[in-house]
Design an enzyme around this catalytic site. Structure first.
Site, PDB file in Angstrom:
ATOM      1  N   CYS A 319       0.821  -1.210   0.000  1.00 58.26           N
ATOM      2  CA  CYS A 319       0.000   0.000   0.000  1.00 58.26           C
ATOM      3  C   CYS A 319       0.857   1.263   0.000  1.00 58.26           C
ATOM      4  O   CYS A 319       0.427   2.301  -0.467  1.00 58.26           O
ATOM      5  CB  CYS A 319      -0.960   0.002   1.174  1.00 58.26           C
ATOM      6  SG  CYS A 319      -0.146  -0.204   2.749  1.00 58.26           S
ATOM      7  N   HIS A 713      -0.639   1.002   7.605  1.00 56.04           N
ATOM      8  CA  HIS A 713      -1.292   1.073   6.304  1.00 56.04           C
ATOM      9  C   HIS A 713      -1.217   2.480   5.725  1.00 56.04           C
ATOM     10  O   HIS A 713      -1.335   3.460   6.449  1.00 56.04           O
ATOM     11  CB  HIS A 713      -2.756   0.652   6.474  1.00 56.04           C
ATOM     12  CG  HIS A 713      -3.479   0.484   5.187  1.00 56.04           C
ATOM     13  ND1 HIS A 713      -2.994  -0.293   4.160  1.00 56.04           N
ATOM     14  CD2 HIS A 713      -4.642   1.001   4.748  1.00 56.04           C
ATOM     15  CE1 HIS A 713      -3.843  -0.250   3.146  1.00 56.04           C
ATOM     16  NE2 HIS A 713      -4.846   0.530   3.480  1.00 56.04           N
TER      17      HIS A 713
END
Ligand SMILES: [Zn+2]
Ligand SMILES: [Zn+2]
Ligand SMILES: [Zn+2]
Ligand SMILES: [Zn+2]
Ligand SMILES: [Zn+2]
Ligand SMILES: [Zn+2]
Length: 761
Positions: A319, A713
């Protein structure tokens, strides 16, 4: 030999490019019969192409290799209807290609040119032809090979493993399995040196009070611990607290002996808890980046389209890359575009492993035909061509998005844009001017350097912090020690930094990581960003930080100091400062390690931190040769000529990488340096000096959630029109949603990691 015999005689490589077409993101996977997706695998070079791009490949091969690439195995995979109950998440965790076979039914056709020779249906499964086709179908795909390879390579033995000695003392009998400090009965780590049981760190969904780590902090000679719940015949999570990394014992017998010393029998163990890597991937997939608004409604999904582009699927901890690519390709950098690359070059036979082709492929998907990919695309081949052999970016581990952005810009500069007239990356470059003024004699000195972003150290306040405060603090002048060449002694100077030119897009990276007792801590300090709330209409005004030319004619310049021949790299110095070292120590370390990397300097500092003079002002030793001997040594060890290496180091101010590149781009140089001081290469000018246009609009933000930039993330927020109104759009891997809710604002203020501002027009 007949075509079928030729096919049967084929040597099939163990890894095949078959994740998608070499030129686009078409795959062979179908949700149902009617979709008709398929790829043709070239039986000459084992790359795959879709119906649109097959002829381009055949043409290129003919032209460049004078070879007919006209034999194909067409493959189509159709989802088996009966398969249920296996979530995507679970699949990604397993990284087992076999699941493909369980999930999809494969069909194939053997083609010569456009003639079909045979297919899966008309061919006995026991025939040689069918066996060969199966061999090709079963060959590992390049993405799978990458994934499993880097997962295996990731864990290595460290020096502590190699030097490990079992204690001679008998192990004390263990009565119960619980942390000896807090009685926690899960997430337990056994010290391999003394047998102490301590609990691990707290992680999402897992309890822990870090008592195992505390044990190491108390006993520095006990770095190795194993997680009890992870133990099985074939797996073990062994952690080295000293190296702060997962490690392993290569010798299984030694490992079994160690465990049996501590009363653990491997033969009847099965792993009960997840391994570290599994946990990292799972965490990454599960981060809840507010996909609901403050009323609890699901955020509105936005379709793949020319306005919003398309989503990028997570390849397992990727990500960081996805959010940077979205910000760069999809509106964060106004005016930045890969259209300068035009269309696929007709000279590259292997597009699947060619960076330029993979960039064009990504550009086409995101900009020109996103509608083709309603479920997003997997940037697998881009990741492998960009990451290449880079130790971190080719791995499956989570990375720092800012480091990736810098790396990506570098790779494009060096591998793609170098030979072109215009470089889209120049839009982010600007020139900063450092001014120092001796507080004793008043003499001044100016130095300019090209930058690609502003890195702003964060500080914490009770109240939310205004972004402008952070910038103001960064540009405040400071008093530093200095050996003035005019006064010929140690004095102080007032130092400040100003914009000589302003970039089209200003990238700002507030460093949210600080070191507390050598442990990196992330701060979620709230930042009030101008232009973040759509209705505020505010700009970021930078004209105050323009270098003033006023009164310069009345200043006198300090003479060039022979002692200041060494210039430590600014980036490295800043990183070392952030870790809590002094500027003098950082400069000294960088000088001693060839100005080559923060890591080398840091290792030097750890060895020399006790030296009494480590924090004294750094002066290049009077008898020092004009180049750093270590740096020279590393160039010589590459087999380069001594005189040429010396010259390269002087011209490139001791930067080893730049010097090596210089040597290779000057193959005929004789190494003679006419006038070393004059010879320094001119700084090309970037950006615009006009301060009246130094007004910036916020365009995009890469946000990070989690405790450290190497885990957690990343997502990107980009300003886009929704129903004709400017709004925030959230790119969370393959998901694209409308995100102008107050909850989203809060995320952006607390977790913003890279801000993209474009000049207001
Ligand atoms: Zn294609
Ligand atoms: Zn081919
Ligand atoms: Zn504990
Ligand atoms: Zn111990
Ligand atoms: Zn170690
Ligand atoms: Zn002076």
């Amino acid at each position: 030999m007949s075509s079928l015999d030729e096919f049967v005689a084929l040597e099939v490589p163990s890894v095949i490019f078959k994740d998608d077409c070499g030129y686009c993101f078409e795959t062979m996977y179908n949700e149902n019969e009617s979709q008709g997706h398929h790829l043709d695998i070239c039986l000459n070079c084992f790359q795959s192409f879709c119906g649109r791009h097959k002829s381009l490949h055949a043409k290129t091969a003919l032209q460049e290799l004078n070879a007919h690439h006209d034999r194909w195995l067409r493959v189509q995979k159709i989802k088996r209807p009966e398969v249920e109950g296996r979530s995507e998440k679970k699949l990604k965790l397993e990284v087992i290609e076999k699941s493909d076979e369980e999930l999809y039914e494969s069909r194939w056709w053997l083609l010569k040119g456009s003639d079909e020779l045979t297919n899966w249906n008309s061919c006995q499964t026991t025939s040689d032809v069918a066996k060969k086709a199966k061999q090709i179908l079963d060959a590992r795909s390049s993405s799978f090979a990458q994934a499993s390879q880097s997962w295996q390579l990731e864990v290595k033995p460290c020096a502590h493993v190699r030097d490990f000695q079992l204690p001679t003392k008998e192990a004390p009998p263990k009565s119960e399995q619980a942390c000896e400090e807090c009685d926690l009965a899960s997430n337990l780590w056994l010290c391999l040196h003394c047998g102490k049981l301590g609990c691990g760190r707290q992680q999402v969904g897992i309890d822990g009070n870090s008592h195992a780590l505390a044990h190491f902090q108390e006993h520095g000679s006990h770095p190795l611990a194993v997680k009890l719940g992870s133990l099985s015949n074939s797996s073990a999570d062994i952690y080295c607290y000293s190296c702060d990394d997962e490690v392993k014992f290569d010798n299984f017998e030694q490992w079994a002996t160690i465990l049996s010393h501590w009363g653990i029998d491997l033969s009847n163990k099965t792993a009960q808890e997840k391994t570290l890597i599994e946990m990292q991937v799972e965490q990454n997939m599960n981060w809840d980046f507010q996909m609901v608004d403050s009323q609890g409604h699901e955020l509105r999904h936005l379709p793949s389209s020319k306005i919003y582009g398309c989503g990028l699927l997570n390849l397992g901890n990727s990500c960081y890359m996805n959010s940077v690519l979205q910000a760069v390709f999809n509106g964060g950098l106004t005016g930045w575009s890969l259209d300068v690359l035009a269309d696929f070059p007709h000279t590259v036979v292997y597009p699947s492993s060619n960076l330029q082709c993979q960039l064009i492929k990504l550009r086409n998907a995101m900009k020109y035909e996103p509608e083709r990919y309603p479920n997003g695309i997997k940037p697998t081949s881009l990741k492998s061509t960009v990451g290449g052999s880079h130790e971190e970016f080719s791995s499956q581990r989570q990375q720092d998005a800012m480091e990736f952005l810098t790396f990506f810009v570098d790779q494009l500069d060096n591998k793609i844009f170098k030979s072109m007239k215009t470089n889209p990356n120049d839009r982010i470059r600007f020139s900063l001017e450092d001014r120092i003024q001796c507080t004793r004699c008043g003499g001044v000195k100016y130095t300019a350097q090209v930058s690609e972003f502003l890195q702003l150290p964060m500080f914490e306040t009770e109240e939310p912090l205004q972004f402008e405060q952070l910038i103001e603090k960064h540009f405040e002048s400071e008093i530093v020690e200095f050996r003035c060449p005019k006064c010929s002694e140690l004095t102080t100077v007032e130092k400040c930094s100003r914009f000589e030119t302003f970039p089209d897009t200003l990238i700002i990276n507030p460093s949210r990581i600080k070191l507390e007792n050598w442990i990196p801590i992330k701060t979620n300090q709230e930042l009030i960003i101008p232009g973040l709330e759509l209705e505020d209409g505010n700009y970021l005004e930078m004209s105050n930080y323009k270098a003033s030319k006023k009164g310069r004619d009345r200043e006198f310049l300090l003479p060039e100091d022979k002692d200041t021949g060494f210039r430590p790299k600014e980036d490295y110095v800043n990183q070392l400062l952030e870790m809590g070292f002094t500027k003098n120590a950082a400069t000294r370390a960088l000088f001693s390690t060839g100005n080559d990397s923060t890591e080398a300097a840091m290792n030097w500092l750890f060895q020399h931190i006790e030296d009494s003079d480590v924090n004294e002002p750094f002066i290049v030793p009077a008898n020092a040769p004009e180049v750093d001997p270590n740096a020279l040594e590393s160039l010589l060890s590459m087999g380069l000529d001594r005189n040429v290496s010396r010259k390269a180091l002087i011209l490139n101010k001791g930067d080893i990488n730049a010097s090596v590149e210089w040597v290779f781009s000057h193959p005929d140089d004789d190494g003679v340096l006419e006038n070393p001081r004059e010879a320094c290469v001119d700084v090309k000018s970037y950006g615009s000096p006009d301060a009246s246009s130094a007004k910036y609009q916020l365009k995009a933000i890469v946000c990070h959630k989690g405790n450290s930039v190497q885990s957690g993330h990343y997502v990107a927020f980009i300003k886009k029109p929704i129903d004709g109104t400017e709004s925030w759009v959230l790119y969370n891997d393959e998901k694209i949603v409308a995100a102008s809710d107050t909850k989203n604002y809060e995320e952006m203020r607390k977790n913003g990691y890279i801000y993209f501002f474009s000049k207001a027009v």
